[in-house]
Design a protein around this motif. Sequence first.
Motif, PDB file in Angstrom:
ATOM      1  N   SER A  57      -6.371 -83.356 -53.010  1.00 25.73           N
ATOM      2  CA  SER A  57      -7.287 -83.111 -51.896  1.00 25.73           C
ATOM      3  C   SER A  57      -8.294 -82.016 -52.249  1.00 25.73           C
ATOM      4  N   LEU A  58      -7.818 -80.974 -52.890  1.00 27.09           N
ATOM      5  CA  LEU A  58      -8.711 -79.877 -53.250  1.00 27.09           C
ATOM      6  C   LEU A  58      -9.768 -80.338 -54.247  1.00 27.09           C
ATOM      7  N   ARG A  59      -9.369 -81.157 -55.197  1.00 30.45           N
ATOM      8  CA  ARG A  59     -10.344 -81.627 -56.188  1.00 30.45           C
ATOM      9  C   ARG A  59     -11.408 -82.493 -55.515  1.00 30.45           C
ATOM     10  N   THR A  60     -10.953 -83.403 -54.656  1.00 29.36           N
ATOM     11  CA  THR A  60     -11.916 -84.253 -53.953  1.00 29.36           C
ATOM     12  C   THR A  60     -12.862 -83.408 -53.108  1.00 29.36           C
ATOM     13  N   ALA A  61     -12.299 -82.405 -52.422  1.00 33.50           N
ATOM     14  CA  ALA A  61     -13.130 -81.539 -51.590  1.00 33.50           C
ATOM     15  C   ALA A  61     -14.141 -80.776 -52.439  1.00 33.50           C
ATOM     16  N   ALA A  62     -13.725 -80.336 -53.603  1.00 31.49           N
ATOM     17  CA  ALA A  62     -14.635 -79.608 -54.482  1.00 31.49           C
ATOM     18  C   ALA A  62     -15.766 -80.521 -54.958  1.00 31.49           C
ATOM     19  N   GLU A  63     -15.420 -81.742 -55.340  1.00 29.83           N
ATOM     20  CA  GLU A  63     -16.450 -82.687 -55.778  1.00 29.83           C
ATOM     21  C   GLU A  63     -17.416 -82.995 -54.635  1.00 29.83           C
ATOM     22  N   LEU A  64     -16.859 -83.148 -53.422  1.00 31.38           N
ATOM     23  CA  LEU A  64     -17.707 -83.431 -52.265  1.00 31.38           C
ATOM     24  C   LEU A  64     -18.668 -82.268 -52.008  1.00 31.38           C
ATOM     25  N   ALA A  65     -18.124 -81.053 -52.050  1.00 33.33           N
ATOM     26  CA  ALA A  65     -18.972 -79.878 -51.798  1.00 33.33           C
ATOM     27  C   ALA A  65     -20.080 -79.777 -52.835  1.00 33.33           C
ATOM     28  N   ALA A  66     -19.759 -80.119 -54.071  1.00 38.77           N
ATOM     29  CA  ALA A  66     -20.784 -80.070 -55.118  1.00 38.77           C
ATOM     30  C   ALA A  66     -21.873 -81.109 -54.862  1.00 38.77           C
ATOM     31  N   ILE A  67     -21.460 -82.295 -54.413  1.00 41.82           N
ATOM     32  CA  ILE A  67     -22.434 -83.363 -54.156  1.00 41.82           C
ATOM     33  C   ILE A  67     -23.404 -82.961 -53.051  1.00 41.82           C
ATOM     34  N   VAL A  68     -22.875 -82.319 -51.998  1.00 42.00           N
ATOM     35  CA  VAL A  68     -23.720 -81.994 -50.841  1.00 42.00           C
ATOM     36  C   VAL A  68     -24.419 -80.650 -51.001  1.00 42.00           C
ATOM     37  N   GLY A  69     -24.225 -79.987 -52.147  1.00 44.02           N
ATOM     38  CA  GLY A  69     -24.964 -78.759 -52.409  1.00 44.02           C
ATOM     39  C   GLY A  69     -24.285 -77.486 -51.960  1.00 44.02           C
ATOM     40  N   GLU A  70     -23.033 -77.547 -51.533  1.00 44.16           N
ATOM     41  CA  GLU A  70     -22.306 -76.332 -51.128  1.00 44.16           C
ATOM     42  C   GLU A  70     -21.661 -75.744 -52.387  1.00 44.16           C
ATOM     43  N   GLU A  71     -22.477 -75.075 -53.218  1.00 41.14           N
ATOM     44  CA  GLU A  71     -22.025 -74.635 -54.525  1.00 41.14           C
ATOM     45  C   GLU A  71     -20.905 -73.611 -54.445  1.00 41.14           C
ATOM     46  N   GLU A  72     -21.057 -72.629 -53.559  1.00 35.62           N
ATOM     47  CA  GLU A  72     -20.039 -71.578 -53.454  1.00 35.62           C
ATOM     48  C   GLU A  72     -18.704 -72.149 -52.997  1.00 35.62           C
ATOM     49  N   LEU A  73     -18.755 -73.014 -51.986  1.00 29.53           N
ATOM     50  CA  LEU A  73     -17.523 -73.643 -51.499  1.00 29.53           C
ATOM     51  C   LEU A  73     -16.917 -74.514 -52.582  1.00 29.53           C
ATOM     52  N   SER A  74     -17.768 -75.254 -53.295  1.00 30.33           N
ATOM     53  CA  SER A  74     -17.263 -76.123 -54.360  1.00 30.33           C
ATOM     54  C   SER A  74     -16.524 -75.315 -55.413  1.00 30.33           C
ATOM     55  N   ALA A  75     -17.078 -74.179 -55.775  1.00 30.80           N
ATOM     56  CA  ALA A  75     -16.439 -73.346 -56.789  1.00 30.80           C
ATOM     57  C   ALA A  75     -15.080 -72.833 -56.306  1.00 30.80           C
ATOM     58  N   SER A  76     -15.036 -72.359 -55.070  1.00 29.49           N
ATOM     59  CA  SER A  76     -13.768 -71.820 -54.549  1.00 29.49           C
ATOM     60  C   SER A  76     -12.702 -72.917 -54.452  1.00 29.49           C
ATOM     61  N   LEU A  77     -13.103 -74.113 -54.044  1.00 34.15           N
ATOM     62  CA  LEU A  77     -12.135 -75.216 -53.936  1.00 34.15           C
ATOM     63  C   LEU A  77     -11.671 -75.665 -55.306  1.00 34.15           C
ATOM     64  N   ALA A  78     -12.577 -75.732 -56.252  1.00 35.60           N
ATOM     65  CA  ALA A  78     -12.180 -76.124 -57.606  1.00 35.60           C
ATOM     66  C   ALA A  78     -11.191 -75.120 -58.175  1.00 35.60           C
ATOM     67  N   LEU A  79     -11.414 -73.831 -57.902  1.00 33.64           N
ATOM     68  CA  LEU A  79     -10.488 -72.812 -58.384  1.00 33.64           C
ATOM     69  C   LEU A  79      -9.130 -72.952 -57.704  1.00 33.64           C
ATOM     70  N   ARG A  80      -9.138 -73.212 -56.413  1.00 31.96           N
ATOM     71  CA  ARG A  80      -7.865 -73.436 -55.704  1.00 31.96           C
ATOM     72  C   ARG A  80      -7.123 -74.636 -56.272  1.00 31.96           C
TER      73      ARG A  80
END
Length: 1509
Positions: free
Chosen positions: A1069-1092
């Motif tokens: 779930s975290l990986r999917t969320a990180a990829e989604l955040a990256a797609i929609v331009g939420e770079e900071e959120l994407s980074a934090s989710l990818a790290l989680r």
Amino acid sequence: MGQEPRTLPPSPNWYCARCSDAVPGGLFGFAARTSVFLVRVGPGAGASHGTPPFRVIGELVGHTERVSGFTFSHHPGQYNLCATSSDDGTVKIWNVETKTVVTEHAFHQHTISALHWSPRVKDLIVSGDEKGVIFCYWLNRNDSQHLFIEPRTIFCLTCSPHHEDLVAIGYKDGIVIIIDISKKGEVIHRLRGHDDEIHSIAWCPLPGEDCLSINQEEHSEEPEIPNGKVISQTPGTKGCYLATGSKDQTIRIWSCFRGRGVMVLKLPYLKRRGGGIDPAVKERLWLTLHWPQDQPTQLVSSCLGGELLLWDLTQSWRRKYTLFSASSEWQTHSRIVFNLCPLQTEDNKKLLLSTSMDRDIKCWDMSTLECCWTLPSLGGFAYSLAFSPVDTGCLAIGVGDGMIRVWNTLSLKNNYDVKNFWQGVKSKVTALCWHPTKEGCLAFGTDDGKVGLYDTYSNRPPQISSTYHKKTVYTLAWGPPVPPMSLGGEGDRPSLTLYSCGGEGIVLQHNPWKLSGEAFDINKLIRDTNSIKYKLPVHTEISWKADGKIMALGNEDGSIEIFHVPNLKLICTIQQHHKLVNAISWHHEHGSQPELSYLMASGSNNAVIYVHNLKTVIESNPESPVTITEPYRTLSGHTAKITSLAWSPHHDGRLVSASYDGTAQVWDTLREEPLCNFRGHRGRLLCVEWSPLDPDCIYSGADDFCVYKWLTSMQDHSRPPQGKKSIELEKKRFSQPKPKLKKKKKPTSRVPVKQESFDGNEEESLKENSGPLENGVSDQEGEEEAQEPEVPCSLASVVTVSREPIISSPGSLGFEKSKVIINNKVTLPKKEAPKEKPEALIKKRKARSMLPLSTSLDHRSKEELHQDCLLLATAKHSRELNEDMIADLEDRFHLGLFTDRATLHKMIEVEGKGHLENGHPELFHQLMLWKGDLKGVLQTAAERGELTDNLVAMAPVAGYHVWLWAVEAFAKQLCFQDQYVKAASHLLSIHKVYEAVELLKSNHFYREAIAIAKARLRPEDPILKDLYLSWGAILEKDGHYAMAAKCYLGATSTYDAAKVLAKKGDAASLRTAAELAAIVGEEELSASLALRCAQELLLARNWVGAQEALQLHESLKGQRLVFCLLELLSKHLEDRQLSECRSSSSYHAWTTATEGPLEERVTAVWKSAFGLDAPEQYQAALQKLHDIKYPSATNNTPSKQLLLHICHDLTLALLSQQVASWDEAVKALLRAVVRSYDSGNFTIMQEVYSAFLPEGCDHLREKLGDRPSSNTPAFKSLEAFFIYGRLYEFWWSLSTPYPESSVWVGVDHRRKTAEHSQQLDDASPEEGDPVASCQPELNRPPELNSVLTEESIQVLSACKELFSERHASLQNSQRTIAEVQDTLAEMIRQHQKNQLGESTGNGPDKSESEQEAEGSPSSFQSQCKEEKNEPVSLPELTKRLTEANERMTKFPDSIKSWPFPDVLECCLVLLHIGSQCPGYVTPEMQQQAQELLQKYGNSKVYKRRQACT
């Protein structure tokens, strides 16, 4: 070659806890389908010399459905008695000598699943069914007892061999109980431990519990004491061991005295051997047991793949077993074993018999654990028999279980030398034919139209023809090639080709050299050669004359056509049969009369065999075809269709035939005389073959799953049964279980059938995988197939379909071979009819009358009807009606149909009220419509809540506004009826979109509401976004995070979508969320989710996945370096066996290199795997990691989190070194060391030093230079911790016989001082014996002293750096502040406690001084005996705290900011080393340590040491 009959029996039934048994003397029985087969074993079997001593001697016939249980009486004097249970609901008692039923009962109302004849009570038979009902039946007194213990499915039961009233019962859910039947089934023990089906229960053969020495501590306690009283040691309670085998893959040994388990044996996973059964078949486990009578310390069990194990129970603490037939694995079973039963022969041999899913019955010698002999069996109809013309005596058998058997009937050592071939078959084998000259070449055909070639001398899979028949393959034959296959040169074409005849009526010619090529339909050649314009007949049989010059084709219309090679010129047509031709056979050519080779026998569905002499026709080779209508010989006697014919190779003109009448008949064709008739089969015969070597021996196969070898000289009958006997045979075949319609599939034209035997009572259709038919046995043919699903778990569902044959009438289908035989012709329609009857009644039911009252009044008596006529005439022709006539017309309202409109309206009103009263408002509405009052109808229906779609549809007739009002009213009505979606649809019809959407939303139909809003509203309408958000919030609350994320995406709330998707917290779930955040331009959120995500994968030690997650965002490159270092460090620790987790990790390939220091390996991987080479790249990574701060560690920090934080600091240190920032490198290294120190993990601290500072801190000192800087305190602390670790390692090396410098038990360093104080005091010379204090040293090896002496010089000289006066003073102040704060907290807590006591009236009054005294925590009281607990006042504490804080402010920040090892702790360790081993520590250092202790050891934690020294 033995001159005795033989039997290949049906396979023993599967998935039954006890369906085979044996008694002393050598009699073995096993249940197969609806009967029990008896086998004599041992010297009494009368086997030929040198062959295995066993023989099938008979069959117990009487049940009509699958036999689910079989048990002998094991009481001397009545070994001839046995009991069987069946799915037909009966339990039968048999006399095996007469093979007759002694008595039976049908007490059970449900499927019987367990049966046992009590070994203690000679006439007691206990049975249990799938609903949990148990019946005890006493044979001699014909008495029974009904017990219902628990509503669970019984899987097995076994009576105790030591106590006549005890019965152990195993259930489907894993429960085992022991009951006392003399006490109405009272449960003595309920044994819990298994969590799946109980397959077998075995009692220990010896009473008591002394035979096994189970001495584990967990089992050593005294027996349980119920109600506080000790159980007296009566024979009933003396106890006995019980073994149970379960589907959960465990065997448990239970103590009946203790009432609990004492041993668990887990089945081992043994590597499967190749061959035997298609490995794609998923087989379930069956665990059966046998406890040998004379070996109570051993237990036999089945295993996962058919192996048998002999367990040694004497060593309960470890799993020890011996494999049966370990030296020759090919002798073991290849599939799961269902039953084990012991047998003692007449010559006192101890044997064990096993039945298995591989359809073999094996006999094992218990003294050697080797297989003595194997009895193969059949799991389907025996469709075809064929003797090899090259390998004499090799009999091939085509069976409906998807396997070909090749039986070496001439084997001198084994009467049943049978090999199985299953690869590539996967369907019923309906036709076989050996190559006339090529050894081991066997052609086969299947019911799904497949034709193939097997090499029986190799293990290779068969060659399969690329051309399939559309239906069942009926016949195969080898013959000379005909065009176009014969057109090539001599070396380009085979001498013989394979011809196959299929159920669709086509004969194909296959090239055996190239089966992958196209097969040719010979009809084209026949049509071209003979210039045939009409439609060719449907072929059902093909047979080549032995010389290869003449081919005969049998047809569906009963005709037989004779063709001449090479171009298949038609020379003769035989119009003798009038039904489908099933068999054609040419006489052999090696007889005493050569002209007999022109004899051709044929059989069809009309039960008469015709023999034609074609010598004249063949020799004359006529130009135009000849038609023959008279036979040379006619053989009459069979009463059903002919399925197979075979000429005797030893006689002239002797023929054997097989028929659906259940018999095989031998004929002297020249004299048209029946010679002998074999009636051993219980089903319809399908094939017959004459032995090529023994003139007296014939083999036959039938749909009773049997192949019999029988001798013509031993038959009692000379001709087939006629009249009554024939009818009885038919009844016997039809007395099979009724099919269960829910499992019955409609027949398809693909089912085999030329001899309609191919279906009939077998239908072991591989695609249906239902029970084997007529007896519904669990060994369905289909189950043996690779593509088949597993057999149902429930015993009741193992057998569901009965396969009953019936012979279809010849005219039912034009093409008889392709006809499908419907099982149980009578039963099936009767069962289906009730389903159709109600529908038929509904369709034929007369419509309800619109005017029922008027109609009833028109059906009164003649006088009343006459009176109606007079009244009607008067009303029609009178100018004025008097009151009496008006009253009469009101009573006779039905006359309104013939008078004026006003009267008609009254009639309609009366009829309408009647409909309403009778609950038919729709009829009332129709009457109102007839009247023309549509608006009134709508209003009435709306008021009564009876609006319908039809009424609303007609509303526009009354006007637009009426329609709008009607739709709204109907929508409200639908809402009251909870039909919100339909209501919304109606609102949409009047363009009320917002109302429809709101209606759906308010009732939580968000999906429908969004669909409507999306389709009907503008995209920017706020309603749509509100719907998405509302639905998303509800989905999020209910835990449907992925769906909620889609809603938030629909509402363009991309941040919320990513957040909710990550809410579950798992890695995916975290990986999917990180990829989604990256797609929609939420770079900071994407980074934090990818790290989680990476951190989650880190917990699972999935290093590869963690790096992939970090790759999702460029800003995490620094973290990738941290994780890389962490992975290398973890692998390093694991290789040194210091890590907690091993073997489950998923490492990268670059962790395998272990050469060189860890620091160099890390930088090398960074360069190769991450492209980190230039100083600018190092600086960028360093900058990203500098911004991340982790909290300090405690002794409760999880080890994986601690390692991550340490590796973060180590990464900063390495990166700082790469950019030559040595000050920062020192700080980062120190932070890593302090983290391990604070967490109490001494091992990690030492590993950090050994990996990153292997030579100490000297090289760092060189890099920093001699200049003083702000980092000098940090370096001093780093160096001090290094020396601190070396000091402890040196101390431990003195205290242990075998030094282990890296072994450390985690300790909270905040309290370490007190603990070490305790340790030192216990061993100090002042308090204890000096010799004892140095005792560990005396145990060390002598050579260790010199090593230690050399090392002591380096370690102890460096310890001066630890004796820092400034740090000792700082630490003393910090301890004072901590103690005062703890004391104050304890005083406040005690004060609050007293306040609470006063408010509740329970607390005694206490003075302030008493409260202060209580407030002094015991944890800070000195542990020396001399000290007293003195109360401390609050002002005193405040004063101490102020003084300590003032001292703290005087220390520079550079000293306070960097931790330093506890100076006093180091002093204590050094003094202890000096006292333990004098001479190691110089007097000057001891003096300095004592001075520091005296000066700064005033804290409570050091007072004891001070007092003692």
